[in-house]
Write a protein that holds these residues in place. Structure first.
Motif, PDB file in Angstrom:
ATOM      1  N   GLU A  84      30.771  12.820 -29.721  1.00 42.53           N
ATOM      2  CA  GLU A  84      30.049  12.551 -30.735  1.00 42.53           C
ATOM      3  C   GLU A  84      30.291  11.056 -31.153  1.00 42.53           C
ATOM      4  O   GLU A  84      29.800  10.489 -31.989  1.00 42.53           O
ATOM      5  CB  GLU A  84      30.616  13.405 -31.943  1.00 42.53           C
ATOM      6  N   ILE A  87      27.457   6.547 -28.634  1.00 41.57           N
ATOM      7  CA  ILE A  87      25.899   6.137 -28.943  1.00 41.57           C
ATOM      8  C   ILE A  87      25.463   5.517 -27.642  1.00 41.57           C
ATOM      9  O   ILE A  87      25.904   4.578 -27.130  1.00 41.57           O
ATOM     10  CB  ILE A  87      25.942   5.204 -30.079  1.00 41.57           C
ATOM     11  N   ILE A 102      15.575   8.927 -32.348  1.00 45.21           N
ATOM     12  CA  ILE A 102      17.042   8.953 -32.357  1.00 45.21           C
ATOM     13  C   ILE A 102      17.314  10.671 -32.509  1.00 45.21           C
ATOM     14  O   ILE A 102      16.841  11.057 -33.336  1.00 45.21           O
ATOM     15  CB  ILE A 102      17.673   8.341 -33.890  1.00 45.21           C
ATOM     16  N   LYS A 104      20.643  13.669 -32.486  1.00 46.08           N
ATOM     17  CA  LYS A 104      21.981  13.933 -32.383  1.00 46.08           C
ATOM     18  C   LYS A 104      22.466  14.195 -31.137  1.00 46.08           C
ATOM     19  O   LYS A 104      23.700  14.107 -30.708  1.00 46.08           O
ATOM     20  CB  LYS A 104      22.425  14.703 -33.557  1.00 46.08           C
ATOM     21  N   PRO A 127      25.066  11.116 -29.623  1.00 46.85           N
ATOM     22  CA  PRO A 127      23.491  10.360 -30.411  1.00 46.85           C
ATOM     23  C   PRO A 127      23.165   9.675 -29.284  1.00 46.85           C
ATOM     24  O   PRO A 127      23.859   9.037 -28.633  1.00 46.85           O
ATOM     25  CB  PRO A 127      24.207   9.772 -31.541  1.00 46.85           C
ATOM     26  N   ILE A 172      24.400   4.738 -37.723  1.00 48.22           N
ATOM     27  CA  ILE A 172      24.986   5.924 -37.381  1.00 48.22           C
ATOM     28  C   ILE A 172      26.616   5.621 -37.652  1.00 48.22           C
ATOM     29  O   ILE A 172      27.082   6.563 -38.051  1.00 48.22           O
ATOM     30  CB  ILE A 172      24.844   6.148 -35.762  1.00 48.22           C
ATOM     31  N   ASP A 176      25.847   8.075 -40.883  1.00 49.70           N
ATOM     32  CA  ASP A 176      25.766   9.106 -39.960  1.00 49.70           C
ATOM     33  C   ASP A 176      24.614   9.208 -39.241  1.00 49.70           C
ATOM     34  O   ASP A 176      23.435   8.592 -39.477  1.00 49.70           O
ATOM     35  CB  ASP A 176      26.023  10.480 -40.685  1.00 49.70           C
ATOM     36  N   VAL A 177      24.485  10.432 -38.220  1.00 51.94           N
ATOM     37  CA  VAL A 177      23.236  10.203 -37.417  1.00 51.94           C
ATOM     38  C   VAL A 177      22.001  10.654 -38.079  1.00 51.94           C
ATOM     39  O   VAL A 177      20.950  10.103 -37.862  1.00 51.94           O
ATOM     40  CB  VAL A 177      23.326  11.398 -36.107  1.00 51.94           C
TER      41      VAL A 177
END
Length: 216
Positions: A84, A87, A102, A104, A127, A172, A176-177
């Motif tokens: 997590e 990216i 985009i 997650k 992500p 992000i 957050d995503v």
């Protein structure tokens, strides 16, 4: 701490090509953060900076696209980070030119670089920011298309997409995503509905159906 990886191919031959949009995004993010991505480590060129309170490592794998996962696995193993905290930014032929997607998590789709990353990490729970390059080319022309340079018309469209991809990566990390998805995912254009042929509505006014009065 976050690892932000842009996928691409090393060397001047591929420098300004569609398949290197991930590298181009990393360069733009590095410029915004005032850092240089020039240290050779983990089979990659890397640079370190900060976004908000988070330490961020920017990564441009030097393994060539199809082996991108080798470099990503090395750096993730070294820092012992959960997926997590990764990216990945890359081009996507299956998305309309200039559009952003985009997510997650999810499968690698048809992108060989992402397939390598997912395979090496044994996970797709990270992500990703995909920059659309179109989808009108035939499959036999795909390789020539993705490693080809930009047309004059494409430049402003893809420059804008890269800028938004960089902003999405920052979002992000700072938020957050889900926030990044809401702000930067390209909305699908709704096709206008065709009005069905219908009979005219009856006149429901008080005078409907009455004869007009005449006055002498």
């Amino acid at each position: 701490m976050y690892i932000v990886v842009g996928l691409g191919n090393p060397g001047k031959k591929y420098e300004n090509t569609r398949h290197n949009l991930g590298f181009i995004a990393i360069d733009q993010l590095a410029e915004a953060l005032g850092v240089r991505v020039d240290r050779l480590k983990f089979k990659s060129l890397i640079g370190e900076g900060r976004i908000g309170t988070e330490k961020v490592i920017l990564v441009k794998p030097q393994t060539y696209m199809n082996l991108s996962g080798d470099a990503v696995r090395e750096i993730m193993d070294f820092y012992k980070l959960d997926p997590e905290r990764l990216i990945v930014i890359y081009d996507d032929f299956d998305i309309p030119e200039g559009h952003l997607r985009i997510r997650k998590s999810g499968s690698a789709g048809t992108h060989n670089g992402m397939r390598s990353v997912v395979y090496q990490l044994k996970s797709d729970r990270f992500p990703r920011i995909r920059i659309g390059t179109g989808g009108s080319q035939k499959k036999e022309d795909l390789i020539r298309f993705v490693v080809g340079g930009f047309t004059k018309e494409e430049v402003p469209v893809l420059e804008d997409a890269v800028t938004k991809a960089v902003q999405a990566a920052e979002c992000i990390i700072r938020e957050d995503v889900e926030s990044a998805m809401t702000k930067y995912n390209t909305k699908k254009q709704k096709k206008p509905r065709k009005k069905a042929d219908r009979p005219p509505k009856p006149d429901t006014s008080d005078t409907a159906g009455k004869e007009e009065e005449t006055h002498e």
